[in-house]
Design an enzyme around this catalytic site. Structure first.
Site, PDB file in Angstrom:
ATOM      1  N   GLY A  29     -10.354  -0.488  10.075  1.00 58.63           N
ATOM      2  CA  GLY A  29     -11.157  -1.643   9.221  1.00 58.63           C
ATOM      3  C   GLY A  29     -10.350  -1.565   7.935  1.00 58.63           C
ATOM      4  N   SER A  30      -9.372  -0.933   7.680  1.00 60.35           N
ATOM      5  CA  SER A  30      -8.771  -0.693   6.297  1.00 60.35           C
ATOM      6  C   SER A  30      -7.864  -1.772   5.803  1.00 60.35           C
ATOM      7  CB  SER A  30      -7.852   0.695   6.159  1.00 60.35           C
ATOM      8  OG  SER A  30      -8.655   1.656   6.256  1.00 60.35           O
ATOM      9  N   SER A  88      -9.320   1.409   3.510  1.00 63.69           N
ATOM     10  CA  SER A  88      -8.681   2.472   2.489  1.00 63.69           C
ATOM     11  C   SER A  88      -7.622   1.540   1.863  1.00 63.69           C
ATOM     12  CB  SER A  88      -7.940   3.423   3.335  1.00 63.69           C
ATOM     13  OG  SER A  88      -6.877   3.134   4.256  1.00 63.69           O
ATOM     14  N   LYS A 126       0.842  -1.249  -0.041  1.00 68.55           N
ATOM     15  CA  LYS A 126       0.006   0.086  -0.013  1.00 68.55           C
ATOM     16  C   LYS A 126       0.965   1.170  -0.005  1.00 68.55           C
ATOM     17  CE  LYS A 126      -3.670   2.173   2.857  1.00 68.55           C
ATOM     18  NZ  LYS A 126      -4.633   2.033   3.916  1.00 68.55           N
TER      19      LYS A 126
END
Length: 558
Positions: A265-266, A242, A168
């Site tokens: 919660g990403s 995200s 990420k």
């Protein structure tokens, strides 16, 4: 306490209406009054009046956890997880790559070239999936060539040697800007984050930096600058966020594992919506050195993977203190003790039935089947009291949005318009919280953690759906700016927040599909430092769950 979830009272806005609201929120005069009204309508006054008792505004100390019953190095643990992975046709797991390299049916160079071709096809043109923010194909090919040479000489660095992974764009990777999904962070990182460095040291081939929701401030995955991340199961639906690109690349078959980050919660949300496994380990378990700070108290980095074994292998390599991240110090060694044991007799599953069932019918049905797989293996169900969702929501929202607002304050002061409209909305909310609100939130965080750990003296894990719905439709008419849709955000985060607040580990595991063929995830939350138990339970669910392949998918192995 009776289970109750207050409805979200906020209009769905996009386009000029959203822009007008953002401009109002950012100004003096009516702006603060509008923010306060939005907050009051969503229940903040009840939260402000709720006593935190004797809880101080520091995190409740997490218990140390039981010592491992087995002693293995991280590389040995990773190899063990891969070895536990069954041979399955068309399941291109970490183990499948390792086997293919060992039997010489392919090599990392051939795999990398196929990956690059597939990325150009899937992530180029008008129909792109919105997977990547940055890549350097020639540099990746050189890493693959070095890996191939090690494999030819019989000296692989680990079971991950030559295996493609993606990171990420929230973690530093030397030579790449860490954009956080923005356009203004352009300075290349000089060194690798700890996670990237450990993956490189294990021989993993990092294909590039994945797309993400701007500054990780929303669980949707629609980036106004780098494009909407689209779900390989149906490109008209979101991936969740995200860590949107981190979920989509694995679902599309470009790699068996990726790295995401999870402040609310990403990791787990895109794992659920993309049909993957996602682990948010205990707070500090995986060092955040080389991760620009966005939300210090609730942030985690961690793996998403095709299978539980893939996630376990990556977790084994990237976890553990690095001597720099304060939160990662003074932790017990991470381990996979008992990981392969599918007999669950004596394990207790905590479930609050009305909370569990506060989701779409297909989601509840699939998650019930996951629970049945666990009870068939010997686990028992213990009914739990209802959580105080309003307190959890406002405690988490106050902490994460206040911290993000502070982290982005210099850029907001310089030029707020560089952010997308939904980020500006959330940053305005974060700036509106009072100092007394933040102290109140930190006190409630302490209280909630203390109460959760007391509750978990009687259960081993708490089971819920991961999300209350499967992947929502992308609002195409609202792109590229996106929209403000708090009911959707609530559906995605309803079961998520408590693990971030308390720092407890949580795992999302595929639980099947809804009637439209979209993935459902089941959520397992455990005690601090018991990732091995969550992974053990996840393997049981995984082996009882139907498997399918997304419509948009590639194969890298012969």
């Amino acid at each position: 306490m009776t289970y109750r979830r207050a409805p979200v009272k906020a209009p769905r806005l996009s386009g000029m209406a959203l822009k007008a609201m953002v401009n109002t929120l950012e100004r003096g005069g009516v702006g603060p009054a509008l923010v306060e009204k939005l907050m009051r309508d969503s229940g903040i006054e009840q939260w402000r009046e709720l006593s935190a008792g004797d809880a101080p505004p520091i995190q409740y100390p997490l218990p140390p956890g039981a010592p491992p019953t087995e002693s293995q190095t991280p590389l040995e643990q990773a190899a063990r997880a891969a070895a536990a992975s069954p041979v399955e046709p068309k399941r291109e797991t970490v183990a499948a790559f390792a086997r293919a390299y060992r039997d010489r049916s392919t090599d990392p160079v051939a795999v990398t070239r196929k990956a690059h071709e597939a990325i150009e096809r899937l992530d180029g043109g008008a129909d792109r999936l919105g997977l990547f923010i940055a890549r350097k194909p020639e540099e990746v090919l050189r890493a693959a060539e070095a890996s191939a040479e090690r494999l030819r000489s019989g000296a692989p660095l680990s079971v991950l040697d030559g295996v493609p992974v993606v990171i990420k764009d929230e973690l530093d990777l030397a030579g790449f800007p860490t954009t956080l999904g923005t356009t203004f962070r352009k300075e290349p990182a000089r060194t690798d984050s700890t996670v990237a460095a450990r993956l490189k040291a294990a021989g993993a081939v990092i294909l590039g930096k994945a797309n993400m929701h701007e500054i990780g401030i929303n669980p949707i995955g629609l980036n106004p600058h780098h494009g909407a991340a689209r779900n390989p199961w149906n490109r008209g639906h979101i991936t969740g966020g995200s860590s949107s690109g981190s979920g989509a690349v694995v679902a599309a078959g470009l790699c068996p594992a990726s790295i995401g980050a999870d402040g609310g919660g990403s990791i787990r949300i895109p794992a659920a919506l993309c049909g993957l496994v996602g682990l948010k380990a205990t707070w500090g378990r995986i060092p955040e050195t080389g991760v620009p700070p966005l939300c210090w108290n609730v942030a985690h980095v961690g793996p998403l993977g095709l299978t539980v074994d893939d996630v376990a292998a990556v977790y084994a390599i990237v976890a553990g203190t690095d001597g720099h991240d304060v939160a990662s110090r003074q932790q017990p060694p991470h381990h996979l003790s008992g990981y392969e044991d599918g007999a669950l007799k004596g394990l207790r599953l905590g479930i609050c039935t009305p909370y569990f069932e506060d989701a779409d019918p297909d989601v509840v049905a699939r998650c019930r089947e996951a629970v049945r797989a666990l009870t068939d293996a010997g686990a028992t169900v213990v009914e739990l009291p209802a959580p105080d969702l309003n307190t959890i929501l406002w405690t988490h929202s106050c902490i994460i949005l206040s911290e993000m607002a502070e982290a982005m304050l210099p850029q907001v002061k310089a030029r707020a318009s560089v952010f997308g409209l939904d980020s500006r909305t959330n940053l305005a909310l974060g700036r509106h919280f009072r100092a007394t609100d933040l102290i109140h939130a930190l006190r409630h965080r302490h209280r909630l953690t203390r109460e959760l750990l007391a509750l978990m003296a009687d259960v081993d894990v708490i089971v819920t759906p991961t999300t209350a719905s499967t992947a929502p439709v992308i609002p195409e008419a609202a792109l590229p700016a996106g929209e403000s849709n708090l009911p959707v955000v609530d559906a995605l985060m309803r079961f998520i927040r408590l693990a971030n607040l308390t720092g407890c580990p949580a795992l999302s595991v595929p639980a099947g599909f809804d009637r439209a063929g979209l993935p459902v995830g089941v959520h397992l939350m455990g005690r601090p430092y018991e990732e091995h138990l969550l992974l053990r339970l996840g393997r049981v669910v995984e082996r009882a769950t139907e498997r399918r392949t997304p419509g948009l998918h590639v194969n890298l192995l012969p």
